[in-house]
Design a protein around this motif. Structure first.
Motif, PDB file in Angstrom:
ATOM      1  N   PRO A   1       1.035  -1.311  -0.187  1.00  0.00           N
ATOM      2  CA  PRO A   1      -0.032  -0.091   0.061  1.00  0.00           C
ATOM      3  C   PRO A   1       0.913   1.361  -0.049  1.00  0.00           C
ATOM      4  CG  PRO A   1      -0.948  -1.533   1.519  1.00  0.00           C
ATOM      5  CD  PRO A   1       0.101  -2.172   1.100  1.00  0.00           C
ATOM      6  N   ALA A   2       1.928   1.199   0.675  1.00  0.00           N
ATOM      7  CA  ALA A   2       2.827   2.374   0.782  1.00  0.00           C
ATOM      8  C   ALA A   2       3.459   2.817  -0.622  1.00  0.00           C
ATOM      9  CB  ALA A   2       3.883   2.189   1.610  1.00  0.00           C
ATOM     10  N   GLU A   3       3.880   1.702  -1.392  1.00  0.00           N
ATOM     11  CA  GLU A   3       4.519   1.871  -2.684  1.00  0.00           C
ATOM     12  C   GLU A   3       3.145   2.345  -3.765  1.00  0.00           C
ATOM     13  OE1 GLU A   3       6.130  -0.690  -6.499  1.00  0.00           O
ATOM     14  OE2 GLU A   3       5.959  -1.584  -4.631  1.00  0.00           O
ATOM     15  N   TYR A   4       2.129   1.786  -3.455  1.00  0.00           N
ATOM     16  CA  TYR A   4       0.879   2.385  -4.389  1.00  0.00           C
ATOM     17  C   TYR A   4       0.607   3.908  -3.979  1.00  0.00           C
ATOM     18  CZ  TYR A   4      -3.863   2.981  -6.243  1.00  0.00           C
ATOM     19  OH  TYR A   4      -4.728   3.382  -6.958  1.00  0.00           O
ATOM     20  N   ALA A   5       0.751   4.299  -2.850  1.00  0.00           N
ATOM     21  CA  ALA A   5       0.463   5.589  -2.138  1.00  0.00           C
ATOM     22  C   ALA A   5       1.568   6.619  -2.946  1.00  0.00           C
ATOM     23  CB  ALA A   5       0.448   5.749  -0.777  1.00  0.00           C
ATOM     24  N   ASP A   6       2.742   6.089  -3.185  1.00  0.00           N
ATOM     25  CA  ASP A   6       3.769   6.871  -3.701  1.00  0.00           C
ATOM     26  C   ASP A   6       3.502   7.101  -5.217  1.00  0.00           C
ATOM     27  OD1 ASP A   6       5.146   6.986  -1.276  1.00  0.00           O
ATOM     28  OD2 ASP A   6       6.756   5.448  -1.586  1.00  0.00           O
ATOM     29  N   LYS A   7       3.103   5.948  -5.953  1.00  0.00           N
ATOM     30  CA  LYS A   7       2.929   5.823  -7.403  1.00  0.00           C
ATOM     31  C   LYS A   7       1.712   7.119  -7.524  1.00  0.00           C
ATOM     32  CE  LYS A   7       4.919   1.638  -8.815  1.00  0.00           C
ATOM     33  NZ  LYS A   7       4.555   0.419  -9.479  1.00  0.00           N
ATOM     34  N   LEU A   8       0.700   6.916  -6.554  1.00  0.00           N
ATOM     35  CA  LEU A   8      -0.629   7.870  -6.736  1.00  0.00           C
ATOM     36  C   LEU A   8       0.059   9.183  -6.596  1.00  0.00           C
ATOM     37  CD1 LEU A   8      -3.526   8.049  -7.560  1.00  0.00           C
ATOM     38  CD2 LEU A   8      -3.938   7.827  -5.022  1.00  0.00           C
ATOM     39  N   ALA A   9       0.640   9.490  -5.737  1.00  0.00           N
ATOM     40  CA  ALA A   9       1.207  11.036  -5.575  1.00  0.00           C
ATOM     41  C   ALA A   9       2.006  11.573  -6.428  1.00  0.00           C
ATOM     42  CB  ALA A   9       2.025  10.899  -3.844  1.00  0.00           C
ATOM     43  N   ALA A  10       2.728  10.440  -7.022  1.00  0.00           N
ATOM     44  CA  ALA A  10       3.688  10.978  -8.256  1.00  0.00           C
ATOM     45  C   ALA A  10       2.586  11.307  -9.480  1.00  0.00           C
ATOM     46  CB  ALA A  10       4.590   9.870  -8.562  1.00  0.00           C
ATOM     47  N   PHE A  11       1.722  10.386  -9.653  1.00  0.00           N
ATOM     48  CA  PHE A  11       0.568  10.582 -10.783  1.00  0.00           C
ATOM     49  C   PHE A  11      -0.199  11.995 -10.324  1.00  0.00           C
ATOM     50  CE2 PHE A  11      -3.749  10.200 -12.171  1.00  0.00           C
ATOM     51  CZ  PHE A  11      -3.245  10.166 -13.393  1.00  0.00           C
ATOM     52  N   ALA A  12      -0.506  12.449  -9.428  1.00  0.00           N
ATOM     53  CA  ALA A  12      -1.042  13.763  -8.964  1.00  0.00           C
ATOM     54  C   ALA A  12      -0.227  14.448  -9.169  1.00  0.00           C
ATOM     55  CB  ALA A  12      -1.503  13.601  -7.477  1.00  0.00           C
ATOM     56  N   ALA A  13       0.876  14.727  -8.774  1.00  0.00           N
ATOM     57  CA  ALA A  13       2.170  15.821  -8.990  1.00  0.00           C
ATOM     58  C   ALA A  13       2.114  16.091 -10.523  1.00  0.00           C
ATOM     59  CB  ALA A  13       3.105  15.459  -8.492  1.00  0.00           C
ATOM     60  N   GLU A  14       2.530  14.776 -11.268  1.00  0.00           N
ATOM     61  CA  GLU A  14       2.585  14.747 -12.722  1.00  0.00           C
ATOM     62  C   GLU A  14       1.363  15.543 -13.252  1.00  0.00           C
ATOM     63  OE1 GLU A  14       1.862  11.840 -16.167  1.00  0.00           O
ATOM     64  OE2 GLU A  14       3.394  11.283 -14.730  1.00  0.00           O
ATOM     65  N   GLN A  15       0.084  15.341 -13.042  1.00  0.00           N
ATOM     66  CA  GLN A  15      -1.251  15.675 -13.740  1.00  0.00           C
ATOM     67  C   GLN A  15      -1.304  17.366 -13.095  1.00  0.00           C
ATOM     68  OE1 GLN A  15      -3.632  14.348 -15.736  1.00  0.00           O
ATOM     69  NE2 GLN A  15      -1.945  12.940 -15.868  1.00  0.00           N
TER      70      GLN A  15
END
Length: 137
Positions: free
Chosen positions: A52-66
């Motif tokens: 779940p922590a890795e998923y949260a990091d990937k989602l945060a990176a996606f949000a920052a990119e968007q």
């Protein structure tokens, strides 16, 4: 009119979300609103993330990119569920309320006969949310 746009996202299907992502960004710009990208992941390792922590990091990176790509204030919230295959709608509804979202923008698919048996996530959220829901095909 809108302060916080909630965008439920499945990181494994990003390539199918182009139109909905652009719609959410356009609305957020128009209303000077924040977009919060919400994703649901399981507790067990999955192809997209080992934890779940890795998923949260990937989602945060996606949000920052968007946020950078569209020039909007973007955040993320990763929700963990023991079984996302049955809990996703309930988990998303809880997140919408907790985050104080006042508009949900979601990608959806064209209706088919199967939808009479199993409603899609967009159908369920639109039917039960207390806020406006914009479904994008």
């Amino acid at each position: 009119m809108y302060r916080k746009v909630i965008f439920p996202v499945d990181l494994s299907h990003i390539d199918h979300l182009t139109k909905a992502l652009a719609t959410a960004a356009d609305l957020a710009k128009h209303y000077d609103a924040e977009i919060c990208y919400v994703g649901v992941t399981g507790t067990a390792p999955a192809p997209g993330a080992h934890s779940p922590a890795e998923y949260a990091d990937k989602l945060a990176a996606f949000a920052a990119e968007q946020g950078s790509k569209h020039g909007v204030n973007a955040t993320s919230k990763a929700c963990t569920s023991p079984d996302p295959s049955i809990d996703t709608d309930k988990t998303l509804m809880t997140a919408i309320t907790e985050l104080g979202g006042d508009l949900v923008v979601m990608q959806t698919h064209a209706p088919s006969a199967l939808d009479y048996i199993w409603a899609g996530h967009g159908d369920t959220i639109a039917a039960h949310a207390d806020v406006s829901v914009f479904l994008v095909r």
